[in-house]
Design a protein around this motif. Sequence first.
Motif, PDB file in Angstrom:
ATOM      1  N   ASN A   6      -6.310  -8.642   2.900  1.00 50.90           N
ATOM      2  CA  ASN A   6      -6.508  -9.887   2.149  1.00 50.90           C
ATOM      3  C   ASN A   6      -7.691  -9.811   1.188  1.00 50.90           C
ATOM      4  O   ASN A   6      -8.472 -10.758   1.060  1.00 50.90           O
ATOM      5  CB  ASN A   6      -6.673 -11.071   3.104  1.00 50.90           C
ATOM      6  CG  ASN A   6      -5.363 -11.464   3.758  1.00 50.90           C
ATOM      7  OD1 ASN A   6      -4.301 -11.393   3.144  1.00 50.90           O
ATOM      8  ND2 ASN A   6      -5.426 -11.857   5.025  1.00 50.90           N
ATOM      9  N   ALA A   7      -7.825  -8.686   0.492  1.00 45.57           N
ATOM     10  CA  ALA A   7      -8.896  -8.524  -0.485  1.00 45.57           C
ATOM     11  C   ALA A   7      -8.523  -9.185  -1.812  1.00 45.57           C
ATOM     12  O   ALA A   7      -7.352  -9.437  -2.089  1.00 45.57           O
ATOM     13  CB  ALA A   7      -9.168  -7.040  -0.722  1.00 45.57           C
ATOM     14  N   SER A   8      -9.530  -9.443  -2.634  1.00 43.86           N
ATOM     15  CA  SER A   8      -9.279  -9.899  -3.996  1.00 43.86           C
ATOM     16  C   SER A   8      -8.828  -8.716  -4.842  1.00 43.86           C
ATOM     17  O   SER A   8      -9.007  -7.548  -4.461  1.00 43.86           O
ATOM     18  CB  SER A   8     -10.558 -10.493  -4.600  1.00 43.86           C
ATOM     19  OG  SER A   8     -11.520  -9.462  -4.813  1.00 43.86           O
ATOM     20  N   PHE A   9      -8.259  -9.003  -6.004  1.00 42.32           N
ATOM     21  CA  PHE A   9      -7.841  -7.936  -6.913  1.00 42.32           C
ATOM     22  C   PHE A   9      -9.040  -7.083  -7.315  1.00 42.32           C
ATOM     23  O   PHE A   9      -8.977  -5.856  -7.339  1.00 42.32           O
ATOM     24  CB  PHE A   9      -7.171  -8.543  -8.148  1.00 42.32           C
ATOM     25  CG  PHE A   9      -6.803  -7.531  -9.193  1.00 42.32           C
ATOM     26  CD1 PHE A   9      -5.722  -6.679  -9.003  1.00 42.32           C
ATOM     27  CD2 PHE A   9      -7.533  -7.421 -10.364  1.00 42.32           C
ATOM     28  CE1 PHE A   9      -5.385  -5.731  -9.958  1.00 42.32           C
ATOM     29  CE2 PHE A   9      -7.197  -6.479 -11.318  1.00 42.32           C
ATOM     30  CZ  PHE A   9      -6.119  -5.636 -11.119  1.00 42.32           C
ATOM     31  N   GLU A  10     -10.169  -7.735  -7.612  1.00 43.30           N
ATOM     32  CA  GLU A  10     -11.354  -7.006  -8.052  1.00 43.30           C
ATOM     33  C   GLU A  10     -11.875  -6.079  -6.956  1.00 43.30           C
ATOM     34  O   GLU A  10     -12.244  -4.923  -7.228  1.00 43.30           O
ATOM     35  CB  GLU A  10     -12.451  -7.994  -8.460  1.00 43.30           C
ATOM     36  CG  GLU A  10     -12.158  -8.802  -9.699  1.00 43.30           C
ATOM     37  CD  GLU A  10     -11.134  -9.918  -9.484  1.00 43.30           C
ATOM     38  OE1 GLU A  10     -10.600 -10.429 -10.491  1.00 43.30           O
ATOM     39  OE2 GLU A  10     -10.893 -10.286  -8.303  1.00 43.30           O
ATOM     40  N   ASP A  11     -11.884  -6.553  -5.704  1.00 46.60           N
ATOM     41  CA  ASP A  11     -12.339  -5.719  -4.595  1.00 46.60           C
ATOM     42  C   ASP A  11     -11.396  -4.544  -4.367  1.00 46.60           C
ATOM     43  O   ASP A  11     -11.839  -3.427  -4.062  1.00 46.60           O
ATOM     44  CB  ASP A  11     -12.458  -6.548  -3.313  1.00 46.60           C
ATOM     45  CG  ASP A  11     -13.671  -7.465  -3.325  1.00 46.60           C
ATOM     46  OD1 ASP A  11     -14.579  -7.231  -4.149  1.00 46.60           O
ATOM     47  OD2 ASP A  11     -13.702  -8.417  -2.519  1.00 46.60           O
ATOM     48  N   LEU A  12     -10.092  -4.788  -4.511  1.00 43.53           N
ATOM     49  CA  LEU A  12      -9.130  -3.700  -4.345  1.00 43.53           C
ATOM     50  C   LEU A  12      -9.359  -2.614  -5.389  1.00 43.53           C
ATOM     51  O   LEU A  12      -9.370  -1.417  -5.065  1.00 43.53           O
ATOM     52  CB  LEU A  12      -7.708  -4.242  -4.460  1.00 43.53           C
ATOM     53  CG  LEU A  12      -6.592  -3.185  -4.401  1.00 43.53           C
ATOM     54  CD1 LEU A  12      -6.574  -2.483  -3.044  1.00 43.53           C
ATOM     55  CD2 LEU A  12      -5.232  -3.811  -4.694  1.00 43.53           C
ATOM     56  N   VAL A  13      -9.542  -2.994  -6.639  1.00 43.60           N
ATOM     57  CA  VAL A  13      -9.773  -2.013  -7.700  1.00 43.60           C
ATOM     58  C   VAL A  13     -11.033  -1.206  -7.413  1.00 43.60           C
ATOM     59  O   VAL A  13     -11.054   0.022  -7.570  1.00 43.60           O
ATOM     60  CB  VAL A  13      -9.860  -2.705  -9.071  1.00 43.60           C
ATOM     61  CG1 VAL A  13     -10.336  -1.722 -10.146  1.00 43.60           C
ATOM     62  CG2 VAL A  13      -8.502  -3.273  -9.464  1.00 43.60           C
ATOM     63  N   ASP A 158      -3.766  -5.771   0.310  1.00 43.47           N
ATOM     64  CA  ASP A 158      -4.039  -4.963   1.500  1.00 43.47           C
ATOM     65  C   ASP A 158      -3.990  -3.487   1.122  1.00 43.47           C
ATOM     66  O   ASP A 158      -3.180  -3.067   0.283  1.00 43.47           O
ATOM     67  CB  ASP A 158      -2.990  -5.215   2.589  1.00 43.47           C
ATOM     68  CG  ASP A 158      -2.870  -6.684   2.972  1.00 43.47           C
ATOM     69  OD1 ASP A 158      -3.896  -7.394   2.911  1.00 43.47           O
ATOM     70  OD2 ASP A 158      -1.756  -7.110   3.321  1.00 43.47           O
ATOM     71  N   LEU A 159      -4.844  -2.697   1.759  1.00 43.77           N
ATOM     72  CA  LEU A 159      -4.846  -1.253   1.569  1.00 43.77           C
ATOM     73  C   LEU A 159      -4.960  -0.604   2.938  1.00 43.77           C
ATOM     74  O   LEU A 159      -5.896  -0.894   3.688  1.00 43.77           O
ATOM     75  CB  LEU A 159      -6.026  -0.840   0.682  1.00 43.77           C
ATOM     76  CG  LEU A 159      -6.088   0.627   0.253  1.00 43.77           C
ATOM     77  CD1 LEU A 159      -4.897   0.982  -0.631  1.00 43.77           C
ATOM     78  CD2 LEU A 159      -7.394   0.911  -0.470  1.00 43.77           C
ATOM     79  N   THR A 160      -3.982   0.250   3.277  1.00 39.69           N
ATOM     80  CA  THR A 160      -3.965   0.921   4.570  1.00 39.69           C
ATOM     81  C   THR A 160      -3.764   2.421   4.362  1.00 39.69           C
ATOM     82  O   THR A 160      -3.605   2.878   3.227  1.00 39.69           O
ATOM     83  CB  THR A 160      -2.818   0.390   5.453  1.00 39.69           C
ATOM     84  OG1 THR A 160      -1.561   0.916   4.978  1.00 39.69           O
ATOM     85  CG2 THR A 160      -2.753  -1.140   5.432  1.00 39.69           C
ATOM     86  N   GLU A 161      -3.751   3.177   5.446  1.00 35.88           N
ATOM     87  CA  GLU A 161      -3.448   4.609   5.338  1.00 35.88           C
ATOM     88  C   GLU A 161      -2.051   4.848   4.786  1.00 35.88           C
ATOM     89  O   GLU A 161      -1.784   5.891   4.199  1.00 35.88           O
ATOM     90  CB  GLU A 161      -3.560   5.276   6.717  1.00 35.88           C
ATOM     91  CG  GLU A 161      -4.974   5.468   7.221  1.00 35.88           C
ATOM     92  CD  GLU A 161      -5.009   6.247   8.521  1.00 35.88           C
ATOM     93  OE1 GLU A 161      -3.929   6.517   9.104  1.00 35.88           O
ATOM     94  OE2 GLU A 161      -6.117   6.603   8.972  1.00 35.88           O
ATOM     95  N   ARG A 162      -1.153   3.884   4.986  1.00 34.62           N
ATOM     96  CA  ARG A 162       0.243   4.069   4.589  1.00 34.62           C
ATOM     97  C   ARG A 162       0.565   3.558   3.187  1.00 34.62           C
ATOM     98  O   ARG A 162       1.347   4.150   2.473  1.00 34.62           O
ATOM     99  CB  ARG A 162       1.176   3.354   5.575  1.00 34.62           C
ATOM    100  CG  ARG A 162       1.173   3.935   6.960  1.00 34.62           C
ATOM    101  CD  ARG A 162       2.192   3.258   7.854  1.00 34.62           C
ATOM    102  NE  ARG A 162       2.084   3.784   9.193  1.00 34.62           N
ATOM    103  CZ  ARG A 162       2.637   4.921   9.608  1.00 34.62           C
ATOM    104  NH1 ARG A 162       3.361   5.621   8.760  1.00 34.62           N
ATOM    105  NH2 ARG A 162       2.481   5.339  10.835  1.00 34.62           N
TER     106      ARG A 162
END
Length: 370
Positions: A6-13, A158-162
């Motif tokens: 549940n990150a923001s777009f900016e945090d994901l980038v 979301d960002l995971t190993e998969r």
Amino acid sequence: MTGTRNASFEDLVRLLEHDQEAKIDMVAPASAITATAGTITLTGTEPVLTPSGVTHADGAYRPTGVADEGIAEKLRIPAAYLRRMRAEAVDLYDLNVNGWLERDPERRFLLRAMRGEPGVLRAWLSDGYRIIDHLDVLTAVFAGIRESGHGVRVRGADLTERRMIVRVESEHVAALAPELLRGYRSPFTGQSGDELPLVSAGFVITNSEVGAGRYAITPRLVVQVCGNGMTITKDVFGRVHVGARMDEGIIPFSPDTQDKNLALISAQTRDAVAMFLNHDYVTRKIADIEREAGRPVARPAETVEVVAKQLRFPDSVRDCVLTHFIRGGQTTAGGIMQAITATAQTLTDADAAHELEMQALPAMAIAAAA
């Protein structure tokens, strides 16, 4: 690789840019790969000059669970047995992996890793795997959105190993769904669907860098009263990660290949936005869902049990779905769907949450027929 929920777009980038510098991809023959104490060691690869400097691939890499799944698949070792060997008898892990590698020393694999001491082996793939990285996908998708002229917001990433999962919602396209939300109450805020019977248009972007699924844009309707997402898998846009066989060695950055991937993804995004962020599309899909959603559920516990068995939910998820069904107050097949999408929001495992949400509409159909 860094993960987030549940990150923001900016945090994901920022996370993706941080990880990008440490990534290394190499195609290696089986003869250059050995397993030692459960770690994969690569030898004999030539260093190459990349935009970040001279890159060396030789070294030790600790496999993730996803990489072990790739090793099991490519070497035809039962995955459960490989996991058990890693946990209980790492010498047998080495013996099995090395034994199968030695039987076909010329066979080549794509290894996706992160540099370090030791490094991390993210994936063990076919040398015909087409690399489409998360950062490239985001760049291309949002270029396509800008070209479409649609206003959107990222509801969560979301960002995971998969995989990477990015949920996008339209700021302007919504439709009334009074029948779908009649009698429903948000388990998070207590607000009634009768008071706010709106459903927004959107889609979910998914991509895997490690062989856990294709790049895809899938339509997703969002219930405004609670944030529940209804993912419509039959209308997915996507691209499979399959390409031409690659030469041995470190895979360098290729602007031409990247540009072609970005152009295709941008074009697909424009098509997806035109189709999914459209009032007529939303109203048609709401009508399709409402045909089954109103079917009454007379025996909630039994119905949830039937759904859970058919879709193989863990017991903890089954129990949570029943709790959310009761809290939602909507004693229909649509209430089962809402309970599943609400449960998905509460899961801390992003992969599990995504996969559960994808099953919400099939679960509604099962409940309607029960």
